[in-house]
Design a protein around this motif. Structure first.
Motif, PDB file in Angstrom:
ATOM      1  N   MET A   1      56.188  44.202  44.080  1.00 52.95           N
ATOM      2  CA  MET A   1      54.973  43.392  44.107  1.00 52.95           C
ATOM      3  C   MET A   1      54.240  43.508  42.773  1.00 52.95           C
ATOM      4  SD  MET A   1      51.711  43.532  46.696  1.00 52.95           S
ATOM      5  CE  MET A   1      52.676  42.802  48.015  1.00 52.95           C
ATOM      6  N   LYS A   2      53.996  42.361  42.149  1.00 52.25           N
ATOM      7  CA  LYS A   2      53.332  42.344  40.852  1.00 52.25           C
ATOM      8  C   LYS A   2      51.834  42.095  41.026  1.00 52.25           C
ATOM      9  CE  LYS A   2      57.243  41.095  37.939  1.00 52.25           C
ATOM     10  NZ  LYS A   2      57.714  40.220  36.846  1.00 52.25           N
ATOM     11  N   VAL A   3      51.054  42.910  40.329  1.00 51.81           N
ATOM     12  CA  VAL A   3      49.608  42.914  40.494  1.00 51.81           C
ATOM     13  C   VAL A   3      48.933  42.566  39.169  1.00 51.81           C
ATOM     14  CG1 VAL A   3      47.605  44.362  41.053  1.00 51.81           C
ATOM     15  CG2 VAL A   3      49.762  44.652  42.308  1.00 51.81           C
ATOM     16  N   ALA A   4      47.839  41.784  39.247  1.00 51.66           N
ATOM     17  CA  ALA A   4      46.981  41.527  38.097  1.00 51.66           C
ATOM     18  C   ALA A   4      45.601  42.094  38.380  1.00 51.66           C
ATOM     19  CB  ALA A   4      46.872  40.035  37.821  1.00 51.66           C
ATOM     20  N   ILE A   5      45.002  42.684  37.369  1.00 54.80           N
ATOM     21  CA  ILE A   5      43.609  43.102  37.453  1.00 54.80           C
ATOM     22  C   ILE A   5      42.785  42.187  36.563  1.00 54.80           C
ATOM     23  CG2 ILE A   5      41.933  44.935  37.001  1.00 54.80           C
ATOM     24  CD1 ILE A   5      44.089  46.985  37.590  1.00 54.80           C
ATOM     25  N   PHE A   6      41.697  41.652  37.119  1.00 55.49           N
ATOM     26  CA  PHE A   6      40.765  40.817  36.360  1.00 55.49           C
ATOM     27  C   PHE A   6      39.531  41.658  36.035  1.00 55.49           C
ATOM     28  CE2 PHE A   6      41.776  36.124  37.581  1.00 55.49           C
ATOM     29  CZ  PHE A   6      43.136  36.378  37.534  1.00 55.49           C
ATOM     30  N   ALA A   7      39.088  41.640  34.790  1.00 58.97           N
ATOM     31  CA  ALA A   7      37.896  42.373  34.393  1.00 58.97           C
ATOM     32  C   ALA A   7      37.204  41.634  33.258  1.00 58.97           C
ATOM     33  CB  ALA A   7      38.261  43.793  33.950  1.00 58.97           C
ATOM     34  N   SER A   8      35.906  41.930  33.089  1.00 58.90           N
ATOM     35  CA  SER A   8      35.127  41.227  32.075  1.00 58.90           C
ATOM     36  C   SER A   8      34.461  42.133  31.050  1.00 58.90           C
ATOM     37  CB  SER A   8      34.021  40.381  32.744  1.00 58.90           C
ATOM     38  OG  SER A   8      34.546  39.393  33.584  1.00 58.90           O
ATOM     39  N   GLY A   9      34.357  43.428  31.336  1.00 59.47           N
ATOM     40  CA  GLY A   9      33.503  44.258  30.501  1.00 59.47           C
ATOM     41  C   GLY A   9      34.135  45.536  29.993  1.00 59.47           C
ATOM     42  N   ASN A  10      33.485  46.649  30.293  1.00 56.80           N
ATOM     43  CA  ASN A  10      33.889  47.943  29.742  1.00 56.80           C
ATOM     44  C   ASN A  10      35.226  48.421  30.288  1.00 56.80           C
ATOM     45  OD1 ASN A  10      33.667  50.308  28.230  1.00 56.80           O
ATOM     46  ND2 ASN A  10      32.590  51.367  29.866  1.00 56.80           N
ATOM     47  N   GLY A  11      35.452  48.231  31.578  1.00 53.01           N
ATOM     48  CA  GLY A  11      36.782  48.483  32.121  1.00 53.01           C
ATOM     49  C   GLY A  11      37.044  49.873  32.663  1.00 53.01           C
ATOM     50  N   THR A  12      36.007  50.597  33.098  1.00 56.20           N
ATOM     51  CA  THR A  12      36.262  51.939  33.627  1.00 56.20           C
ATOM     52  C   THR A  12      37.058  51.874  34.926  1.00 56.20           C
ATOM     53  OG1 THR A  12      34.095  51.971  34.735  1.00 56.20           O
ATOM     54  CG2 THR A  12      34.242  52.963  32.540  1.00 56.20           C
ATOM     55  N   ASN A  13      36.731  50.924  35.801  1.00 55.02           N
ATOM     56  CA  ASN A  13      37.503  50.807  37.041  1.00 55.02           C
ATOM     57  C   ASN A  13      38.928  50.360  36.753  1.00 55.02           C
ATOM     58  OD1 ASN A  13      35.992  51.412  39.593  1.00 55.02           O
ATOM     59  ND2 ASN A  13      34.496  50.041  38.641  1.00 55.02           N
ATOM     60  N   PHE A  14      39.093  49.460  35.772  1.00 53.03           N
ATOM     61  CA  PHE A  14      40.447  49.071  35.370  1.00 53.03           C
ATOM     62  C   PHE A  14      41.252  50.289  34.950  1.00 53.03           C
ATOM     63  CE2 PHE A  14      43.131  48.567  31.625  1.00 53.03           C
ATOM     64  CZ  PHE A  14      44.168  47.823  32.165  1.00 53.03           C
ATOM     65  N   GLU A  15      40.666  51.150  34.135  1.00 50.84           N
ATOM     66  CA  GLU A  15      41.420  52.299  33.627  1.00 50.84           C
ATOM     67  C   GLU A  15      41.799  53.260  34.746  1.00 50.84           C
ATOM     68  OE1 GLU A  15      41.220  55.784  30.221  1.00 50.84           O
ATOM     69  OE2 GLU A  15      40.228  53.865  29.900  1.00 50.84           O
ATOM     70  N   VAL A  16      40.877  53.501  35.665  1.00 50.43           N
ATOM     71  CA  VAL A  16      41.182  54.379  36.804  1.00 50.43           C
ATOM     72  C   VAL A  16      42.357  53.815  37.604  1.00 50.43           C
ATOM     73  CG1 VAL A  16      40.321  55.248  39.016  1.00 50.43           C
ATOM     74  CG2 VAL A  16      38.866  55.365  36.986  1.00 50.43           C
ATOM     75  N   LEU A  17      42.296  52.525  37.904  1.00 49.42           N
ATOM     76  CA  LEU A  17      43.374  51.889  38.670  1.00 49.42           C
ATOM     77  C   LEU A  17      44.679  51.873  37.875  1.00 49.42           C
ATOM     78  CD1 LEU A  17      41.310  48.903  40.069  1.00 49.42           C
ATOM     79  CD2 LEU A  17      42.434  50.619  41.492  1.00 49.42           C
ATOM     80  N   ALA A  18      44.607  51.494  36.603  1.00 51.00           N
ATOM     81  CA  ALA A  18      45.814  51.380  35.780  1.00 51.00           C
ATOM     82  C   ALA A  18      46.563  52.705  35.699  1.00 51.00           C
ATOM     83  CB  ALA A  18      45.456  50.886  34.381  1.00 51.00           C
ATOM     84  N   LYS A  19      45.834  53.787  35.508  1.00 49.18           N
ATOM     85  CA  LYS A  19      46.484  55.096  35.411  1.00 49.18           C
ATOM     86  C   LYS A  19      47.197  55.455  36.707  1.00 49.18           C
ATOM     87  CE  LYS A  19      43.643  57.170  31.781  1.00 49.18           C
ATOM     88  NZ  LYS A  19      42.596  58.182  31.466  1.00 49.18           N
ATOM     89  N   LYS A  20      46.618  55.062  37.836  1.00 48.01           N
ATOM     90  CA  LYS A  20      47.253  55.353  39.126  1.00 48.01           C
ATOM     91  C   LYS A  20      48.492  54.482  39.341  1.00 48.01           C
ATOM     92  CE  LYS A  20      43.289  57.389  41.456  1.00 48.01           C
ATOM     93  NZ  LYS A  20      43.946  58.698  41.671  1.00 48.01           N
ATOM     94  N   PHE A  21      48.443  53.226  38.894  1.00 46.26           N
ATOM     95  CA  PHE A  21      49.647  52.390  38.942  1.00 46.26           C
ATOM     96  C   PHE A  21      50.739  52.983  38.057  1.00 46.26           C
ATOM     97  CE2 PHE A  21      47.012  48.837  40.570  1.00 46.26           C
ATOM     98  CZ  PHE A  21      47.867  48.345  41.543  1.00 46.26           C
ATOM     99  N   LEU A  22      50.369  53.396  36.856  1.00 52.70           N
ATOM    100  CA  LEU A  22      51.362  53.909  35.911  1.00 52.70           C
ATOM    101  C   LEU A  22      51.987  55.221  36.380  1.00 52.70           C
ATOM    102  CD1 LEU A  22      49.463  53.076  32.598  1.00 52.70           C
ATOM    103  CD2 LEU A  22      51.479  51.912  33.509  1.00 52.70           C
TER     104      LEU A  22
END
Length: 201
Positions: A1-22
């Protein structure tokens, strides 16, 4: 399953999620970060983590309808199955909403239905409430009105400043959102037919 994350700003939640995916702590493949602000810090976080990213603006697309069409086309090209909104400050509409119904989740820094929209933390603090919260919900055509998946209260302490409250709300987000996303994607993957089942149908 391929996932996209949408974000607009600083990206702290993106980084937390990305590290867990990786680290494979969340199932699925993080295939794309999409950002609607080409100078946003979240893009630098994606580069540092080696996550594929793309950026478009409404202005360069000539209007919202074309912007939505081009973002949707990008999702099709990347074969995205599921969308996670993490500080994406635009309302999802058009073909994305129609084609990803039940497959777009959002994180909101308030205990919905309280304080939908922008500046939720500041508004709760200004109202001198005893608590605010964090909500994970599915996206629909309304403003932060989709079905709620999970919520958690965050107390507003007498000693809080707007900044300290914001930090504790973000700390709560960083705990709740990955756990909920993990459960959603685990459930979806368990429901997916195997290759043998697909070939038999």
């Amino acid at each position: 399953m391929k996932v996209a994350i949408f974000a607009s700003g600083n990206g702290t939640n993106f980084e937390v999620l990305a590290k867990k995916f990786l680290k494979h702590e969340i199932p699925g493949q993080l295939a794309l970060l999409f950002c609607d602000h080409p100078q946003a810090n979240v893009i630098e976080r994606a580069k540092r983590l080696g996550v594929t990213w793309a950026s478009l603006t409404v202005k360069e697309c000539g209007g919202k309808a074309e912007y939505e069409r081009r973002v949707y086309q990008l999702l099709i090209e990347k074969k995205i199955d599921f969308i996670i909104l993490a500080g994406y400050l635009r309302v999802i509409g058009g073909p994305i909403l129609a084609n990803y119904e039940g497959r777009i989740v959002n994180l909101h820094p308030a205990y919905l239905p309280e304080y939908p929209g922008l500046h939720s933390i500041e508004r709760a603090f200004a109202d001198q409430r005893k608590q605010t919260g964090v909500t994970v919900h599915y996206i629909d055509a309304g403003l932060d009105s989709g079905p709620i998946i999970a919520q958690k209260h965050v107390p507003i302490l007498p000693t809080d400043t707007a900044k300290s409250l914001e930090q504790r709300v973000h700390d709560c987000e960083h705990q709740l959102y990955p756990a909920v996303v993990k459960q959603i994607l685990t459930n979806l993957l368990e429901k997916e037919p195997t290759k043998n089942e697909k070939s038999d149908s």
